[in-house]
Design a protein around this motif. Structure first.
Motif, PDB file in Angstrom:
ATOM      1  N   ASP A 113       0.885  -1.179   0.000  1.00  0.00           N
ATOM      2  CA  ASP A 113       0.000   0.000   0.000  1.00  0.00           C
ATOM      3  C   ASP A 113       0.918   1.223   0.000  1.00  0.00           C
ATOM      4  OD1 ASP A 113      -1.825   1.990   0.279  1.00  0.00           O
ATOM      5  OD2 ASP A 113      -2.626   1.330   2.205  1.00  0.00           O
ATOM      6  N   GLY A 114       1.046   1.862  -1.144  1.00  0.00           N
ATOM      7  CA  GLY A 114       1.992   2.976  -1.256  1.00  0.00           C
ATOM      8  C   GLY A 114       3.406   2.464  -0.995  1.00  0.00           C
ATOM      9  N   ASP A 115       4.134   3.174  -0.125  1.00  0.00           N
ATOM     10  CA  ASP A 115       5.503   2.745   0.212  1.00  0.00           C
ATOM     11  C   ASP A 115       5.519   1.607   1.218  1.00  0.00           C
ATOM     12  OD1 ASP A 115       6.462   4.680  -1.380  1.00  0.00           O
ATOM     13  OD2 ASP A 115       6.988   6.087   0.246  1.00  0.00           O
ATOM     14  N   GLY A 116       4.392   1.395   1.884  1.00  0.00           N
ATOM     15  CA  GLY A 116       4.367   0.423   2.977  1.00  0.00           C
ATOM     16  C   GLY A 116       3.469  -0.765   2.700  1.00  0.00           C
ATOM     17  N   PHE A 117       2.910  -1.316   3.777  1.00  0.00           N
ATOM     18  CA  PHE A 117       2.092  -2.537   3.664  1.00  0.00           C
ATOM     19  C   PHE A 117       0.894  -2.456   4.603  1.00  0.00           C
ATOM     20  CE2 PHE A 117       6.345  -3.702   2.393  1.00  0.00           C
ATOM     21  CZ  PHE A 117       6.135  -4.530   1.296  1.00  0.00           C
ATOM     22  N   LEU A 177      -3.879 -11.549  19.237  1.00  0.00           N
ATOM     23  CA  LEU A 177      -3.553 -10.263  18.606  1.00  0.00           C
ATOM     24  C   LEU A 177      -4.266 -10.216  17.259  1.00  0.00           C
ATOM     25  CD1 LEU A 177       0.329 -10.447  19.188  1.00  0.00           C
ATOM     26  CD2 LEU A 177      -1.382  -9.459  20.722  1.00  0.00           C
ATOM     27  N   TYR A 178      -4.958  -9.122  16.998  1.00  0.00           N
ATOM     28  CA  TYR A 178      -5.686  -8.976  15.734  1.00  0.00           C
ATOM     29  C   TYR A 178      -5.114  -7.797  14.954  1.00  0.00           C
ATOM     30  CZ  TYR A 178      -9.155 -11.884  18.131  1.00  0.00           C
ATOM     31  OH  TYR A 178      -9.788 -12.889  18.814  1.00  0.00           O
ATOM     32  N   PHE A 179      -4.817  -8.021  13.702  1.00  0.00           N
ATOM     33  CA  PHE A 179      -4.352  -6.952  12.822  1.00  0.00           C
ATOM     34  C   PHE A 179      -5.392  -6.770  11.716  1.00  0.00           C
ATOM     35  CE2 PHE A 179      -0.405  -9.487  13.928  1.00  0.00           C
ATOM     36  CZ  PHE A 179      -0.125  -8.738  15.059  1.00  0.00           C
ATOM     37  N   ASP A 180      -6.125  -5.659  11.793  1.00  0.00           N
ATOM     38  CA  ASP A 180      -7.161  -5.398  10.795  1.00  0.00           C
ATOM     39  C   ASP A 180      -6.722  -4.214   9.948  1.00  0.00           C
ATOM     40  OD1 ASP A 180      -8.838  -7.423  11.824  1.00  0.00           O
ATOM     41  OD2 ASP A 180      -9.506  -6.076  13.423  1.00  0.00           O
ATOM     42  N   ASP A 181      -6.080  -4.509   8.832  1.00  0.00           N
ATOM     43  CA  ASP A 181      -5.637  -3.451   7.918  1.00  0.00           C
ATOM     44  C   ASP A 181      -4.668  -2.476   8.589  1.00  0.00           C
ATOM     45  OD1 ASP A 181      -6.246  -3.645   5.299  1.00  0.00           O
ATOM     46  OD2 ASP A 181      -7.727  -2.016   5.286  1.00  0.00           O
ATOM     47  N   VAL A 182      -3.786  -3.000   9.413  1.00  0.00           N
ATOM     48  CA  VAL A 182      -2.804  -2.140  10.102  1.00  0.00           C
ATOM     49  C   VAL A 182      -1.793  -1.639   9.068  1.00  0.00           C
ATOM     50  CG1 VAL A 182      -0.974  -2.073  11.854  1.00  0.00           C
ATOM     51  CG2 VAL A 182      -3.034  -3.446  12.243  1.00  0.00           C
ATOM     52  N   TYR A 183      -1.606  -0.319   8.981  1.00  0.00           N
ATOM     53  CA  TYR A 183      -0.637   0.210   8.020  1.00  0.00           C
ATOM     54  C   TYR A 183       0.745   0.235   8.662  1.00  0.00           C
ATOM     55  CZ  TYR A 183       2.023   3.060   4.852  1.00  0.00           C
ATOM     56  OH  TYR A 183       2.999   3.495   4.000  1.00  0.00           O
ATOM     57  N   VAL A 184       1.701  -0.374   7.965  1.00  0.00           N
ATOM     58  CA  VAL A 184       3.095  -0.394   8.405  1.00  0.00           C
ATOM     59  C   VAL A 184       3.918   0.297   7.324  1.00  0.00           C
ATOM     60  CG1 VAL A 184       5.037  -1.978   8.660  1.00  0.00           C
ATOM     61  CG2 VAL A 184       2.944  -2.410   9.914  1.00  0.00           C
ATOM     62  N   GLY A 185       4.558   1.367   7.683  1.00  0.00           N
ATOM     63  CA  GLY A 185       5.377   2.099   6.711  1.00  0.00           C
ATOM     64  C   GLY A 185       6.677   1.363   6.416  1.00  0.00           C
ATOM     65  N   PRO A 186       7.409   1.788   5.377  1.00  0.00           N
ATOM     66  CA  PRO A 186       8.648   1.089   5.016  1.00  0.00           C
ATOM     67  C   PRO A 186       9.660   1.084   6.148  1.00  0.00           C
ATOM     68  CG  PRO A 186       8.413   3.182   3.815  1.00  0.00           C
ATOM     69  CD  PRO A 186       7.115   2.952   4.523  1.00  0.00           C
ATOM     70  N   GLU A 187       9.573   2.103   7.021  1.00  0.00           N
ATOM     71  CA  GLU A 187      10.533   2.183   8.133  1.00  0.00           C
ATOM     72  C   GLU A 187      10.327   1.059   9.142  1.00  0.00           C
ATOM     73  OE1 GLU A 187       8.056   4.205   7.531  1.00  0.00           O
ATOM     74  OE2 GLU A 187       6.864   4.436   9.365  1.00  0.00           O
TER      75      GLU A 187
END
Ligand SMILES: Cc1cc2nc3c(=O)[nH]c(=O)nc-3n(C[C@H](O)[C@H](O)[C@H](O)COP(=O)(O)OP(=O)(O)OC[C@H]3O[C@@H](n4cnc5c(N)ncnc54)[C@H](O)[C@@H]3O)c2cc1C
Length: 358
Positions: A113-117, A177-187
C-alpha cells in the motif's frame, strides 16, 4: 480491563548493569559479549529469580537479536536503543491459530500500500503480547516459505487490537492479537520476502535462552529438593539416607550436567552469536526435557510440600512444562535431529497427489 502488570520494573536496573544486549555489538549499544556470556547471565539470574530471567531473555535472546542483526540503522536508533535501555519490550508474534508447529503455514498477510504494507491476520500465544511496545510479527508477502518476512507493529497502531487474556498453566497470560488493515510504513519492515531463514537463524538464539531457563529452573528445583532431603526426616532418618531417593538425585544430576554441556556446546560454537540449527535442536530437546523431568522429580521428593504453592518447586514445574511446548517443541527438535542423522529431508506434510505434481 485493568492494566496488565508489567514485570519490567527491574529492566532499567538490569540495563544499567549491562545485562541487556549482552551479545549485541557495542556500535549498536550492546555489550559486545558472546552468546556464552549471555547464557551464563541468564542461568545465574534464573537460578535466583525466574521472573527476572524473563527480562534477560527478552533483552538478549528474543526478537531483539533479530532486530540488532537485520534491522536498519534507523530502526536501531529508534527502537533498539529503547529496548536496550529497558524502556520498552519487544515480543515475537509468529504462532497463529492455524499455524503452530507448522509455522510456515502462517496466513497473516502484508499487502503493498503505497511505500508500505497493510497487515491483516491474527496471532496467538505471544509471550508479553498483552503489553509489549513492539511486536516482531511474521507476515506473508507472497506464497510459500520464500514469501515470509517480518514487520514491526507498534502498540497503538490503528487496526491493532487484542482479545481477552487467557492464562497458561504457568500463570503467564497471553492475548490473541488482531491486525485489521494495520498500516506499516517502510521504516517498520525488518525482513522482506525471503527473510524466513534469517528469522529462524535468529530464533535459534531465542531457543538457547529458552533452554538455559529450562535448565536453571530444573536446577533450582533440584537444589530445593536437596536441602529438603538433608533436613526432612521420616522413619527416624533424613530422606537423603534412602537409596531410592539417592538414585533419583544421581539421575537428576547426570541429566542436568549432560544437558548443560550440550547447551554450552551450542553457545560456545555459535558463529557471530548465531548457534547452528543442529546444536540448538539437540540442546533445546535435552534442556527442555531435563528441566521439566527434574522439576517433576524434585516435587516427588518433597511430597506434599513440593506440590504446594508455598514451594517454588511447583512454579518451576509449571514453567518448565510450558517450555516443552514453546518455541519449537522437543518433537519438532527431534524431527530436525533425525534429518541431520540421516542427512536427508523428512517432509512432515502429506505428499501432494500425483495430479498436482504433474
Ligand atoms: C509458554 C509458551 C510461550 C509461547 N510464546 C510464544 C511467543 O512468544 N510467540 C509465538 O509466536 N508463539 C509462542 N508460543 C507458541 C508456541 O510456539 C506453539 O505453542 C508451538 O509452536 C506449538 O504449536 P501449537 O501449540 O499450535 O501445537 P501443534 O503445532 O498443534 O502441536 C501439537 C502437538 O503435536 C506435536 N507435533 C506437531 N507437529 C508434529 C510433527 N510433525 N512431528 C511430531 N510432533 C508434532 C507438537 O510437538 C505438539 O506436542 C508459546 C507457547 C507456549 C506454551
Amino acid at each position: 480491563m485493568t492494566p496488565a502488570p508489567r514485570p519490567w520494573e527491574v529492566s532499567r536496573r538490569m540495563a544499567a548493569q549491562g545485562l541487556l544486549g549482552i551479545t549485541i555489538g557495542q556500535a549498536d549499544g550492546g555489550q559486545g559479549g558472546s552468546l556464552m556470556d549471555a547464557v551464563i547471565a541468564i542461568e545465574t539470574i534464573a537460578s535466583v529469580c525466574p521472573r527476572s530471567a524473563d527480562v534477560v531473555q527478552a533483552g538478549n535472546f528474543g526478537p531483539i537479536r533479530v532486530l540488532a542483526e537485520y534491522g536498519s540503522d534507523e530502526q536501531k536508533s529508534r527502537v533498539l536503543s529503547r529496548l536496550l535501555a529497558g524502556e520498552a519490550v519487544i515480543a515475537v508474534a509468529m504462532t497463529e491459530p492455524e499455524a503452530g508447529s507448522a509455522v510456515t503455514d502462517l496466513k497473516t498477510t502484508a499487502t503493498p500500500d503505497g511505500d508500505g504494507f497493510r497487515i491483516n491476520g491474527s496471532k496467538v500465544f505471544t509471550t508479553h503480547g498483552r503489553y509489549a511496545d513492539y511486536l516482531l510479527a511474521y507476515v506473508r508477502y507472497g506464497p510459500g516459505l520464500g514469501g515470509i518476512g517480518s514487520v514491526l507493529i507498534e502498540r497503538g497502531m490503528e487496526g491493532f487490537r487484542t482479545g481477552a487474556p487467557v492464562r497458561f498453566l504457568s500463570g503467564e497470560e497471553w492475548v490473541q492479537l488482531y491486525f485489521d488493515d494495520v498500516y506499516v510504513g517502510p521504516e517498520n519492515v525488518v525482513l522482506g520476502e525471503g527473510g524466513f531463514r534469517k528469522q529462524i537463524a535468529g530464533f535459534n538464539v531465542e531457543r538457547i535462552g529458552n533452554s538455559a531457563r529450562s535448565l536453571a529452573l530444573g536446577r533450582h528445583a533440584f537444589e530445593l529438593a536437596r536441602e529438603h532431603a538433608l533436613t526432612r526426616e521420616q522413619f527416624g532418618r533424613p530422606l537423603c539416607e534412602f537409596q531410592g531417593l539417592q538414585w533419583k538425585f544421581a539421575d537428576m544430576k547426570i541429566a542436568l550436567d549432560g544437558a548443560e554441556l550440550l547447551l554450552y556446546r551450542a553457545a560456545c560454537n555459535a558463529d557471530r552469536g548465531f548457534p547452528s540449527a543442529e546444536e540448538t535442536s539437540i540442546a533445546k530437546a535435552a534442556c527442555n526435557k531435563t528441566g521439566f523431568e527434574v522439576a517433576s522429580e524434585a516435587m516427588q521428593i518433597m511430597g506434599g510440600a513440593g506440590y504446594s504453592e508455598s514451594s517454588l518447586v511447583e512454579y518451576c514445574f509449571r514453567r518448565t512444562r510450558g517450555w516443552m511446548i514453546a518455541g519449537g517443541s522437543p518433537e519438532m527438535m527431534k524431527n530436525r535431529i533425525a534429518e541431520i542423522i540421516f542427512d536427508r529431508r523428512f517432509p512432515q506434510r502429506p505428499p501432494r497427489p500425483a495430479a498436482e505434481r504433474a
